[in-house]
Design an enzyme around this catalytic site. Structure first.
Site, PDB file in Angstrom:
ATOM      1  N   ARG A  17      -3.294  -0.510   5.477  1.00  0.00           N
ATOM      2  CA  ARG A  17      -3.882  -1.612   4.708  1.00  0.00           C
ATOM      3  C   ARG A  17      -2.973  -2.822   4.548  1.00  0.00           C
ATOM      4  NH1 ARG A  17      -5.286   2.334  -0.179  1.00  0.00           N
ATOM      5  NH2 ARG A  17      -3.355   3.205   0.664  1.00  0.00           N
ATOM      6  N   ASP A  37      -8.433   3.924   1.307  1.00  0.00           N
ATOM      7  CA  ASP A  37      -7.392   4.346   2.249  1.00  0.00           C
ATOM      8  C   ASP A  37      -8.061   4.854   3.528  1.00  0.00           C
ATOM      9  OD1 ASP A  37      -5.375   5.538   3.633  1.00  0.00           O
ATOM     10  OD2 ASP A  37      -4.697   6.836   2.001  1.00  0.00           O
ATOM     11  N   CYS A  40       0.871  -1.184   0.000  1.00  0.00           N
ATOM     12  CA  CYS A  40       0.000   0.000   0.000  1.00  0.00           C
ATOM     13  C   CYS A  40       0.904   1.229   0.000  1.00  0.00           C
ATOM     14  CB  CYS A  40      -0.979  -0.025   1.170  1.00  0.00           C
ATOM     15  SG  CYS A  40      -0.212   0.043   2.802  1.00  0.00           S
TER      16      CYS A  40
HETATM   17  P1  4NP Z   1      -1.744   2.867   4.044  1.00  0.00           P
HETATM   18  O1  4NP Z   1      -2.389   4.233   4.578  1.00  0.00           O
HETATM   19  O2  4NP Z   1      -1.204   3.173   2.678  1.00  0.00           O
HETATM   20  O3  4NP Z   1      -2.895   1.937   4.019  1.00  0.00           O
HETATM   21  O4  4NP Z   1      -0.654   2.484   5.034  1.00  0.00           O
HETATM   22  C1  4NP Z   1      -1.714   5.452   4.594  1.00  0.00           C
HETATM   23  C2  4NP Z   1      -0.746   5.689   5.543  1.00  0.00           C
HETATM   24  C3  4NP Z   1      -0.097   6.910   5.594  1.00  0.00           C
HETATM   25  C4  4NP Z   1      -0.414   7.891   4.665  1.00  0.00           C
HETATM   26  C5  4NP Z   1      -1.387   7.649   3.703  1.00  0.00           C
HETATM   27  C6  4NP Z   1      -2.027   6.428   3.668  1.00  0.00           C
HETATM   28  N1  4NP Z   1       0.234   9.148   4.731  1.00  0.00           N
HETATM   29  O5  4NP Z   1      -0.104  10.035   3.920  1.00  0.00           O
HETATM   30  O6  4NP Z   1       1.108   9.349   5.578  1.00  0.00           O
END
Ligand code: 4NP
Length: 151
Positions: free
Chosen positions: A13, A123, A7
């Site tokens: 995720r 997300d 991800c």
């Molecule tokens: P992930 O979620 O991709 O599911 O781990 C996110 C975690 C951090 C960020 C965006 C999505 N961020 O912008 O820091």
């Protein structure tokens, strides 16, 4: 089979996908290796988001030991299958892989569950805890479909 769940941040995720898939792999007596990574480095070294940890633990899966890592071009050599949790992640995997990007190894995570739909796991990072619960259910079904299609 060596599989990598990917991800953006590797804290919401894909850590759930890693934990759930490892759990199912064990239940099914498979010898798959399952890891996860992110396309961004913001959270490298961090444990999964507290709501990701909480929903997994509710299902008897402890992901507290996992630490965020960033995907590199070398990841393509280390895995047979790379699952992108979302369409933007898919594009970023291609970009980060550069010349080593063997896109025949990369699939959208939800395409085993919903073939040809090219859907993304939403997300949950900027939302409430409820978003993580929905994401968990979707990931659980997605992992189930991947196992069914590959065992
Ligand atoms: P992930 O979620 O991709 O599911 O781990 C996110 C975690 C951090 C960020 C965006 C999505 N961020 O912008 O820091």
């Amino acid at each position: 089979m060596r599989i990598l769940m990917v991800c953006l941040g590797n804290i919401c995720r894909s850590p759930i996908a890693e934990g759930v898939m490892r759990h199912k792999v064990k239940e099914n007596g498979l010898d798959w290796i399952v890891d996860s990574a992110g396309t961004e480095s913001y959270h490298v070294g961090e444990a999964p988001h507290r709501f990701s940890q909480k929903i997994c633990l509710k299902h008897g899966i402890d992901i507290s030991h996992q630490r965020a890592v960033k995907l590199t071009a070398d990841s393509f050599a280390g895995y047979d299958k790379i699952y992108a949790m979302a369409t933007d992640v898919y594009e970023e995997i291609k970009y980060l892989g550069g010349k080593q990007a063997d896109m025949t190894k990369v699939e959208l995570f939800l395409n085993d569950l919903h073939p040809g739909k090219n859907e993304s796991v939403p997300d949950p990072y900027y939302g409430e805890e409820g978003g993580f619960l929905q994401v968990y259910e979707l990931i659980d079904k997605g992992c189930e479909a991947i196992i069914k299609n590959n065992k």
